[in-house]
Design a protein around this motif. Structure first.
Motif, mmCIF file in Angstrom:
data_model
loop_
_atom_site.group_PDB
_atom_site.id
_atom_site.type_symbol
_atom_site.label_atom_id
_atom_site.label_comp_id
_atom_site.label_asym_id
_atom_site.label_seq_id
_atom_site.Cartn_x
_atom_site.Cartn_y
_atom_site.Cartn_z
ATOM 1 N N LYS A 1 0.810 -1.213 0.000
ATOM 2 C CA LYS A 1 0.000 0.000 0.000
ATOM 3 C C LYS A 1 0.851 1.274 0.000
ATOM 4 N N LEU A 2 1.856 1.274 0.888
ATOM 5 C CA LEU A 2 2.626 2.499 1.075
ATOM 6 C C LEU A 2 4.112 2.267 0.817
ATOM 7 N N VAL A 3 4.774 3.304 0.297
ATOM 8 C CA VAL A 3 6.221 3.227 0.102
ATOM 9 C C VAL A 3 6.894 4.490 0.619
ATOM 10 N N ASP A 4 8.203 4.327 0.903
ATOM 11 C CA ASP A 4 9.050 5.477 1.213
ATOM 12 C C ASP A 4 9.931 5.711 -0.010
ATOM 13 N N VAL A 5 10.075 6.968 -0.421
ATOM 14 C CA VAL A 5 10.917 7.264 -1.574
ATOM 15 C C VAL A 5 11.980 8.275 -1.159
ATOM 16 N N SER A 6 13.250 7.945 -1.441
ATOM 17 C CA SER A 6 14.311 8.895 -1.111
ATOM 18 C C SER A 6 15.074 9.259 -2.367
ATOM 19 N N GLY A 7 15.593 10.474 -2.380
ATOM 20 C CA GLY A 7 16.342 10.961 -3.528
ATOM 21 C C GLY A 7 17.060 12.242 -3.157
ATOM 22 N N VAL A 8 17.738 12.808 -4.145
ATOM 23 C CA VAL A 8 18.466 14.054 -3.914
ATOM 24 C C VAL A 8 17.610 15.208 -4.403
ATOM 25 N N THR A 9 17.345 16.175 -3.512
ATOM 26 C CA THR A 9 16.463 17.285 -3.878
ATOM 27 C C THR A 9 17.143 18.189 -4.900
ATOM 28 N N LYS A 10 16.342 18.982 -5.588
ATOM 29 C CA LYS A 10 16.872 19.940 -6.554
ATOM 30 C C LYS A 10 17.764 20.953 -5.850
ATOM 31 N N GLY A 11 18.903 21.272 -6.431
ATOM 32 C CA GLY A 11 19.790 22.275 -5.847
ATOM 33 C C GLY A 11 19.252 23.665 -6.095
ATOM 34 N N ARG A 12 19.292 24.503 -5.063
ATOM 35 C CA ARG A 12 18.758 25.862 -5.202
ATOM 36 C C ARG A 12 19.850 26.915 -5.143
ATOM 37 N N GLY A 13 21.111 26.490 -5.021
ATOM 38 C CA GLY A 13 22.202 27.449 -4.945
ATOM 39 C C GLY A 13 22.239 28.161 -3.615
ATOM 40 N N PHE A 14 22.981 29.264 -3.584
ATOM 41 C CA PHE A 14 23.127 30.032 -2.348
ATOM 42 C C PHE A 14 21.834 30.800 -2.107
ATOM 43 N N ALA A 15 21.223 30.559 -0.963
ATOM 44 C CA ALA A 15 19.941 31.196 -0.696
ATOM 45 C C ALA A 15 19.969 31.904 0.648
ATOM 46 N N GLY A 16 19.216 32.991 0.725
ATOM 47 C CA GLY A 16 19.103 33.723 1.984
ATOM 48 C C GLY A 16 18.181 32.994 2.945
ATOM 49 N N VAL A 17 18.072 33.528 4.162
ATOM 50 C CA VAL A 17 17.312 32.818 5.190
ATOM 51 C C VAL A 17 15.814 32.810 4.940
ATOM 52 N N VAL A 18 15.307 33.831 4.239
ATOM 53 C CA VAL A 18 13.868 33.871 3.996
ATOM 54 C C VAL A 18 13.485 32.701 3.106
ATOM 55 N N ARG A 19 14.299 32.474 2.076
ATOM 56 C CA ARG A 19 14.032 31.383 1.146
ATOM 57 C C ARG A 19 14.468 30.041 1.736
ATOM 58 N N ARG A 20 15.598 30.038 2.426
ATOM 59 C CA ARG A 20 16.172 28.772 2.874
ATOM 60 C C ARG A 20 15.462 28.200 4.084
ATOM 61 N N TYR A 21 15.110 29.039 5.044
ATOM 62 C CA TYR A 21 14.487 28.555 6.286
ATOM 63 C C TYR A 21 13.106 29.141 6.516
ATOM 64 N N ARG A 22 12.561 29.806 5.512
ATOM 65 C CA ARG A 22 11.251 30.449 5.627
ATOM 66 C C ARG A 22 11.177 31.398 6.817
ATOM 67 N N MET A 23 12.276 32.107 7.106
ATOM 68 C CA MET A 23 12.217 33.142 8.143
ATOM 69 C C MET A 23 11.388 34.299 7.606
ATOM 70 N N ARG A 24 10.875 35.097 8.532
ATOM 71 C CA ARG A 24 9.969 36.160 8.097
ATOM 72 C C ARG A 24 10.716 37.377 7.549
ATOM 73 N N GLY A 25 11.940 37.590 8.004
ATOM 74 C CA GLY A 25 12.656 38.792 7.601
ATOM 75 C C GLY A 25 12.090 40.001 8.332
ATOM 76 N N GLY A 26 12.559 41.179 7.955
ATOM 77 C CA GLY A 26 12.092 42.386 8.635
ATOM 78 C C GLY A 26 10.980 43.052 7.861
ATOM 79 N N PRO A 27 10.513 44.195 8.337
ATOM 80 C CA PRO A 27 9.439 44.893 7.637
ATOM 81 C C PRO A 27 9.909 45.469 6.297
ATOM 82 N N MET A 28 9.053 45.341 5.287
ATOM 83 C CA MET A 28 9.398 45.844 3.959
ATOM 84 C C MET A 28 9.184 47.351 3.879
ATOM 85 N N THR A 29 8.234 47.843 4.695
ATOM 86 C CA THR A 29 7.893 49.267 4.643
ATOM 87 C C THR A 29 8.101 49.882 6.027
ATOM 88 N N HIS A 30 7.586 51.081 6.217
ATOM 89 C CA HIS A 30 7.719 51.818 7.482
ATOM 90 C C HIS A 30 9.189 51.980 7.850
#
Lengths: 208, 121
Positions: A105-134
């Protein structure tokens, strides 16, 4: 056999018997020749080394070519060991096909994820970052990485910008939608790691 | 080779869907009645969603969808149906509207008489 080596082919949608539209990943699973059988007597454990994807002998070291020759199989680009059940008899030279997933019924699948290159923390760890305005000046920055004099250093493992992707990942408990032995294809519900054409290892689900 | 395997699966899906009933034939701008089978608990009944086809997506693919828009109690309602869904019994064409584009999203901004399409005879 516990699992197989495969290749991610792509995604599409199929209708299941209830008429539900299911998003599936199509995986070319096997056929994998048994290259070597490890036994408790000689190796201390039992497993079968499977090969996948043919390779020209001229592109492999001689030692590896001989290794495949010994089992009487064509040279492969990739090998991986899989455990097998005690009541199974596995010989070198056997072909393991997608049929091992019949009734599973069920399987586990492992593989190598797509490379995204050098990424900032917002993209890499989904951090919120600071305010864009104000008057925000730390729009996509890391923010504080620790206190000052106490403790006087940055915690190990602190999440910072860096390389994202291109790592081994496993997705567990994917539902098998279809097994197609005639094309050596396996259809699982949902997505799996990696790009199209990437190698994946498919195992019967460990948990559940 | 990679896409061939998927093409085969998709072709199978289309074949399976068109086995019992013909592929629904209609065009952009048509006023249609979509007969949808709906399961309520144990019972199954047919519900009709009548409106204008404002978009078709996916062309000849097995994952193709179409969008039907209607005004229901003064509120615009749009529904996206998979073209090959086993739950769609049939699509009846009531009248064909004259259109000059493939996607009629501009109808969303129009109401009343302006939102009507001229009929093609």
């Amino acid at each position: 056999m516990e699992g197989l080596i495969g290749r991610k082919i792509g995604m599409t949608q199929v209708y299941d018997e209830k008429g539900r539209r299911v998003t599936v990943t199509v995986i070319q699973a096997g056929p994998c020749p048994v290259v070597q059988v490890k036994t408790p007597e000689t190796d201390g454990y039992s497993a079968a080394q499977l090969g996948f994807d043919e390779q020209k002998p001229s592109r492999l070291p001689k030692a590896e070519v001989k290794h495949f020759e010994k089992a009487g199989v064509k040279p492969c680009k990739l090998t991986k060991e899989f455990a097998f059940d005690a009541d199974e008899t596995v010989k070198e030279g056997d072909l393991v096909t997608v049929n091992i997933f019949d009734g599973v019924k069920l399987v586990d699948v492992s593989g190598v994820t797509k490379g995204r290159g050098f990424a900032g923390v917002v993209r890499r760890y989904r951090m919120r970052g600071g305010p864009m305005t104000h008057g925000g000046h730390s729009k996509r920055r890391v923010g504080s990485i620790g206190a000052r004099d106490l403790p006087g250093w940055v915690d190990k493992g602190k999440r910072m910008p860096g390389h994202k992707g291109d790592v081994n990942r496993k997705v567990r408990n994917l539902l098998i939608v279809q097994v197609r032995p005639e094309d050596n294809l396996l259809l699982v519900e949902g997505s799996i790691p990696g790009a199209k054409g990437g190698y994946v290892f498919i195992c019967k689900a460990l948990k559940k | 080779m990679i896409s061939k395997a998927i093409d085969k699966i998709n072709a199978e899906q289309i074949a399976k869907a068109t086995e019992k009933k013909a592929k629904p034939e209609f065009a952009i701008g048509d006023s249609v009645k979509v007969h949808v089978r709906i399961k309520e608990g144990e019972k199954e009944r047919v519900q009709i969603f009548a409106g204008t086809v404002i978009a078709r997506d996916g062309a000849s693919s097995s994952t193709a969808t179409f969008t039907v828009r209607r005004i229901s109690f003064g509120v615009g309602v749009e529904k996206v149906f998979p073209l090959y869904s086993p739950f769609i019994d049939k699509v009846e064409v009531e009248r064909s509207g004259k259109t000059r584009r493939a996607k009629l999203y501009y109808l969303r901004d129009l109401t009343g008489k302006k939102a009507k399409l001229r009929e093609v005879k």
